[in-house]
Write an enzyme that holds these catalytic residues in place. Structure first.
Site, PDB file in Angstrom:
ATOM      1  N   GLY A   1     -23.476   6.617-108.866  1.00  0.00           N
ATOM      2  CA  GLY A   1     -23.790   5.258-108.437  1.00  0.00           C
ATOM      3  C   GLY A   1     -23.540   5.041-106.956  1.00  0.00           C
ATOM      4  O   GLY A   1     -24.275   4.314-106.285  1.00  0.00           O
ATOM      5  N   THR A   2     -22.499   5.659-106.429  1.00  0.00           N
ATOM      6  CA  THR A   2     -22.173   5.479-105.007  1.00  0.00           C
ATOM      7  C   THR A   2     -23.308   5.988-104.125  1.00  0.00           C
ATOM      8  O   THR A   2     -23.743   5.301-103.195  1.00  0.00           O
ATOM      9  CB  THR A   2     -20.854   6.212-104.673  1.00  0.00           C
ATOM     10  OG1 THR A   2     -19.797   5.570-105.399  1.00  0.00           O
ATOM     11  CG2 THR A   2     -20.551   6.163-103.193  1.00  0.00           C
TER      12      THR A   2
ATOM     13  N   GLY B   1     -24.172   7.816-114.595  1.00  0.00           N
ATOM     14  CA  GLY B   1     -24.137   8.428-115.921  1.00  0.00           C
ATOM     15  C   GLY B   1     -22.804   8.310-116.642  1.00  0.00           C
ATOM     16  O   GLY B   1     -22.749   8.019-117.833  1.00  0.00           O
TER      17      GLY B   1
ATOM     18  N   CYS C   1      -4.047   0.728-103.473  1.00  0.00           N
ATOM     19  CA  CYS C   1      -3.006   0.984-102.490  1.00  0.00           C
ATOM     20  C   CYS C   1      -3.620   1.680-101.299  1.00  0.00           C
ATOM     21  O   CYS C   1      -4.324   2.658-101.443  1.00  0.00           O
ATOM     22  CB  CYS C   1      -1.928   1.876-103.081  1.00  0.00           C
ATOM     23  SG  CYS C   1      -0.604   2.213-101.927  1.00  0.00           S
TER      24      CYS C   1
END
Lengths: 405, 94
Positions: A74-75, A204, A328
């Site tokens: 997706g990135t 996926g 973080c």
């Protein structure tokens, strides 16, 4: 020692591999290794496998006439859609892009990259229930706007966005509309053509395939300038040898997700409702997000005066795995920007946990986990000084690094 | 361990950070404030035992094997109440 019961409640982070995928993958890890670009039989078999998977993923998102380009996830798909639109607009430095305040970092940070190239970026707010208002998008549009990007469903709250209404705005204005569908595909009935977007990204591993594979739907592939050169794969749109096992896995997972969508939706909603009820049954606890316009598998709870990392650690030891919204970054804890955008205070954001279920989580699992959450929150509230929540000392390493590249 | 004894396990950094020292002090004060036996055991994040608890955030405090605080300094008053509650529940079942 007997095996500890494990209850996985973080399906929005990643979903377990679907059994159909595991079965189908066997030959691809042993004898079925052809390169789809090769002219001989083994290569042609692989090419057919990729084509079948593409067909299955297109079916999952209702794509009948556009293209689907496989990516590494997706990135990459979101990066491609945004940077590809930028380069297609001739990299014009006076261009303008609109994104929502709750986009995934891969959209936010790609938009920040565009800003460094001279593009103006407008970030539109969301309501207290986590929805983008179409009129906010309408107000943000400018003559030089070339792209609007709004996610289909939010990863932290599961809130579903009014995509069709926004699409009608961008279509009228001749602006590309990209939708990050990573959390929605496989969990909602998706029809990219009815939604009216120009591009739609999927991942996926969010619906039972392997990690490292995703896809980008394009209504018109010529609307983007492709940024990866060096091969003719994926019609020249995404160079590089195809991740055949990953693509096959995604196809099988897509088939299963579409086949079982109705049953999975009903099951997940019933299981999720067990966690929704905690908002009513636990003191100082409320639901973050929209009560109805929400993924059927996601509950985000603010348990005031109990910090989410302590809840997460306490539950983890009990074999119950859930998500927190905070991240973080080098000795500081940051509250979730999604929850902050919805108007939560830093402290309320630090006290929010995300529970995202899947078909393998039973009602009994949910009842067990809900009881453990109730106990953990009660204990943590007892021993925690409210003013300490979200604080971190200068010399405190806090997060244990287990791996660095 | 004796059925009625309790144990605080502190998972801390090596060397301990300021907050780890503060937590250790609070645990000692807590133990002094109750009328039954409570042991304090400190281990570092590098140990197999710490990894078995999935310790990600320090200082992490476990009471009788259950995590009660991570990344913060727990309140002595709350710890005393928690210990007394657990101890009386356990006494009821003996």
């Amino acid at each position: 020692m007997s095996e500890q019961r494990r209850i996985y409640l973080d399906h929005n982070a990643t979903a377990p591999v679907h059994p159909d995928v595991a079965t189908a993958l066997g030959p691809f890890l042993t004898t079925r290794y052809g390169n789809p670009s090769a002219p001989y039989m083994a290569g042609q078999e692989a090419k057919r496998d990729v084509a079948a998977a593409r067909c299955a993923v297109k079916n999952l998102i209702g794509c009948t006439s556009g293209s689907l380009v496989f990516t590494s996830g997706g990135t990459e798909a979101n990066n491609l859609a945004i940077k590809g639109a930028f380069f297609a607009a001739n990299g014009r430095p006076k261009g303008h892009v609109v994104i929502s305040a709750i986009e995934h970092p891969c959209v936010r940070e790609t938009a920040a990259w565009l800003e460094r190239q001279g593009v103006s970026v407008t970030t539109v707010p969301v309501t207290r229930q986590g929805q983008v208002r179409p009129d906010s998008v309408a107000k943000a549009l400018r003559p030089e706007t070339f792209l609007v990007a709004v996610m289909h469903a939010n990863n932290e709250t599961g809130v579903v966005q009014p995509i069709e209404e926004i699409a009608s705005l961008t279509r009228d204005a001749g602006i590309l509309f990209h939708v990050d569908g990573v959390q929605a595909a496989g969990k909602l009935a998706v029809d990219v053509e009815a939604l009216g977007c120009d591009s739609y990204s999927v991942s996926g591993h969010k619906f039972g395939a392997l990690k490292g594979v995703g896809g980008l739907y394009l209504r018109d592939p010529s609307s983007l300038e492709w940024i990866q050169q060096g091969g003719h794969q994926e019609g020249g749109y995404r160079a590089g040898t195809e991740n055949v096992p990953g693509i096959v896995a995604m196809g099988k997972a897509a088939e299963a997700a579409l086949r079982d969508l109705e049953a999975n939706t009903a099951h997940c909603r019933a299981v999720r409702d067990v966690f929704d009820r905690l908002a009513a049954n636990m003191p100082m606890t409320r639901l973050n997000g929209h009560p109805e316009a929400r993924l059927p598998n996601t509950t985000n709870l603010c348990c005031l005066y109990a910090d989410a990392m302590s809840i997460c650690m306490a539950l983890s030891i009990e074999g119950v795995f859930l998500g927190t919204g905070s991240a973080c970054a080098s000795h500081t804890q940051e509250p979730s920007y999604v929850l902050r955008a919805m108007g939560l205070s830093d402290q309320a954001a630090y006290c929010s946990v995300r529970i995202s279920v899947g078909p393998s989580v039973s009602l009994d699992d949910a009842e067990f986990a809900a009881e453990r959450i109730t106990q953990a929150v009660e204990t943590i509230r007892l021993v925690t000084a409210p003013e300490d929540i979200g604080t971190c000392g200068d010399d405190c390493p806090c997060f244990i690094e287990t791996d660095t590249p | 361990m004796d059925r009625m004894a309790h144990e605080f396990l502190l998972i801390r950094n090596d060397p301990p950070c300021k907050k780890c020292h503060q937590v250790e002090d609070v645990l000692r004060e807590t133990v002094d404030a109750v009328a039954f036996d409570v042991e304090i055991r400190c281990i570092t994040t590098a140990t197999e035992e710490a990894r078995s608890y999935g310790a990600l955030l320090t200082p992490m405090v476990l009471l009788d094997g259950k995590s009660i605080s991570a990344g913060m300094v727990p309140r002595k008053g709350g710890l005393v109440k928690l210990l007394e509650k657990i101890h009386s529940e356990q006494a009821d079942t003996v």
